[in-house]
Design an enzyme around this catalytic site. Structure first.
Site, PDB file in Angstrom:
ATOM      1  N   ASP A 105      27.803 -41.732   3.224  1.00 38.27           N
ATOM      2  CA  ASP A 105      27.115 -41.803   1.935  1.00 38.27           C
ATOM      3  C   ASP A 105      27.806 -42.817   1.037  1.00 38.27           C
ATOM      4  OD1 ASP A 105      25.870 -41.543  -0.461  1.00 38.27           O
ATOM      5  OD2 ASP A 105      26.312 -39.415  -0.751  1.00 38.27           O
TER       6      ASP A 105
ATOM      7  N   GLY B 240      18.804 -31.688  -1.057  1.00 45.18           N
ATOM      8  CA  GLY B 240      18.477 -30.896  -2.238  1.00 45.18           C
ATOM      9  C   GLY B 240      17.234 -30.056  -2.023  1.00 45.18           C
TER      10      GLY B 240
ATOM     11  N   ASP C 272      28.212 -34.027   6.711  1.00 43.87           N
ATOM     12  CA  ASP C 272      27.317 -34.408   5.627  1.00 43.87           C
ATOM     13  C   ASP C 272      28.092 -35.084   4.499  1.00 43.87           C
ATOM     14  OD1 ASP C 272      24.523 -34.307   5.195  1.00 43.87           O
ATOM     15  OD2 ASP C 272      24.888 -33.013   3.468  1.00 43.87           O
TER      16      ASP C 272
ATOM     17  N   ASN D 137      18.061 -30.827   4.253  1.00 47.47           N
ATOM     18  CA  ASN D 137      19.332 -30.198   3.894  1.00 47.47           C
ATOM     19  C   ASN D 137      19.056 -29.002   2.989  1.00 47.47           C
ATOM     20  OD1 ASN D 137      20.339 -32.441   5.180  1.00 47.47           O
ATOM     21  ND2 ASN D 137      21.947 -32.766   3.668  1.00 47.47           N
ATOM     22  N   TYR D 138      19.608 -27.874   3.354  1.00 39.99           N
ATOM     23  CA  TYR D 138      19.343 -26.632   2.620  1.00 39.99           C
ATOM     24  C   TYR D 138      20.626 -25.820   2.580  1.00 39.99           C
ATOM     25  CZ  TYR D 138      17.016 -22.234   1.432  1.00 39.99           C
ATOM     26  OH  TYR D 138      16.627 -21.070   0.815  1.00 39.99           O
ATOM     27  N   TYR D 139      21.133 -25.522   1.406  1.00 34.56           N
ATOM     28  CA  TYR D 139      22.343 -24.692   1.362  1.00 34.56           C
ATOM     29  C   TYR D 139      22.436 -23.798   0.128  1.00 34.56           C
ATOM     30  CZ  TYR D 139      27.170 -23.177   0.995  1.00 34.56           C
ATOM     31  OH  TYR D 139      28.282 -22.415   0.842  1.00 34.56           O
TER      32      TYR D 139
HETATM   33 ZN   LIG Z   1      23.022 -34.058   0.142  1.00 34.57          ZN
END
Ligand SMILES: [Zn+2]
Length: 289
Positions: free
Chosen positions: A103, A215, A81, A236-238
């Protein structure tokens, strides 16, 4: 079983669900996420973020991620990522990651296209999927694990992804998935986020590759479901998962403060259970339950 991002998004599409991407900067996070996925029969993406190199280098955790994915009873994609350097992306490709994100969203549009194209050319030659980002996903002050904090004078709406630009970007780069900006931010939100969920549909009308939401922490389950229905495939999950692990550790230590027999592995296992519970709640939402 180990699958690419393209394959896992196809599975999500057929099932009418979203697939969660969780960062795994330690073994406890890795086992928490994969066990949760297996128990819920959910396809899952496990991710290494370049900025987590300080917790664990990709050379150490990468091969373990691949091995875990191969042995899992559910489809697992191993993803890099927010790759910003060619060096880090090449490392991920050599280790056997099945998906990489380039990115270059903080660069100008043309540079973003050029850099994304270069990674697509290399990764596709190795059968690996590529995610890129267009528009700029904001970074909040607290608890963000990627990028520089967005200054207060930036109007979030100026950073949203433009649907027509997205169409052109995908056509020019031949990327497999696109992270879009519509009001979410990395880290812990200072105030409740206002999401432009309509924008997802407008982008979806123009391009037919999976759309990615970054996010995800702090977004309500109804908002997640609408986002998935409108065209988001990867989420995306963290941050909230990592906070849940820490909360459980604090509770465990407080409850056992007089117990001299507590060992370090007891503490990390408590953290793992806390993360797993939180991940299962998120996964159930992405499964549209
Ligand atoms: Zn991100």
């Amino acid at each position: 079983m180990l699958v690419t991002l393209k394959e896992i998004c196809k599975i999500a599409d057929e099932r009418g669900i979203g697939v969660g991407a969780f960062n795994v900067p330690n073994l406890e996070a890795l086992t928490a996420v994969v066990e949760a996925a297996e128990e819920l029969n959910a396809p899952v993406i496990i991710a290494h973020v370049e900025i987590h190199e300080k917790y664990v280098p990709i050379e150490v955790i990468g091969p373990i991620m691949i091995e875990t994915a191969k042995n899992a009873s559910v489809p697992v994609c191993v993803h890099l990522d927010h790759g910003t350097s060619l060096n880090e992306i090449m490392k991920a490709l050599r280790i056997g990651f099945t998906s990489v994100m380039i990115d270059a969203s903080s660069e100008d549009y043309d540079t973003n296209v050029e850099r994304t194209k270069e990674i697509v050319r290399i990764a596709h030659g190795m059968g690996v999927s590529v995610e890129a980002e267009l528009g700029h996903i904001l970074v909040s002050e607290k608890g963000a694990s990627e990028g520089d904090v967005t200054p207060n004078n930036v109007n979030p709406k100026d950073c949203y992804t433009d649907p027509e630009k997205a169409r052109e970007f995908v056509k020019n780069t031949e990327v497999d998935a696109l992270a879009i900006a519509f009001g979410t931010a990395h880290g812990v939100y200072a105030a409740k986020p206002v999401l432009d969920l309509q924008r997802i549909m407008e982008i979806k009308k123009k391009i037919d590759i999976p759309l990615v939401m970054h996010g995800g922490s702090g977004v309500s389950s109804d908002e997640f479901k609408t986002a998935i229905q409108n065209g988001i495939k990867k989420i995306n999950y963290y941050t909230y998962m990592a906070l849940a692990g820490a909360d459980r550790v604090k509770k465990f230590l407080y409850e056992n403060r007089d117990d001299d027999s507590v060992q370090f592995h007891d503490i990390v296992m408590a953290g793992k259970e806390g993360m797993k519970e939180n991940v299962k709640i998120a996964m159930n939402t992405f499964l549209m339950k």
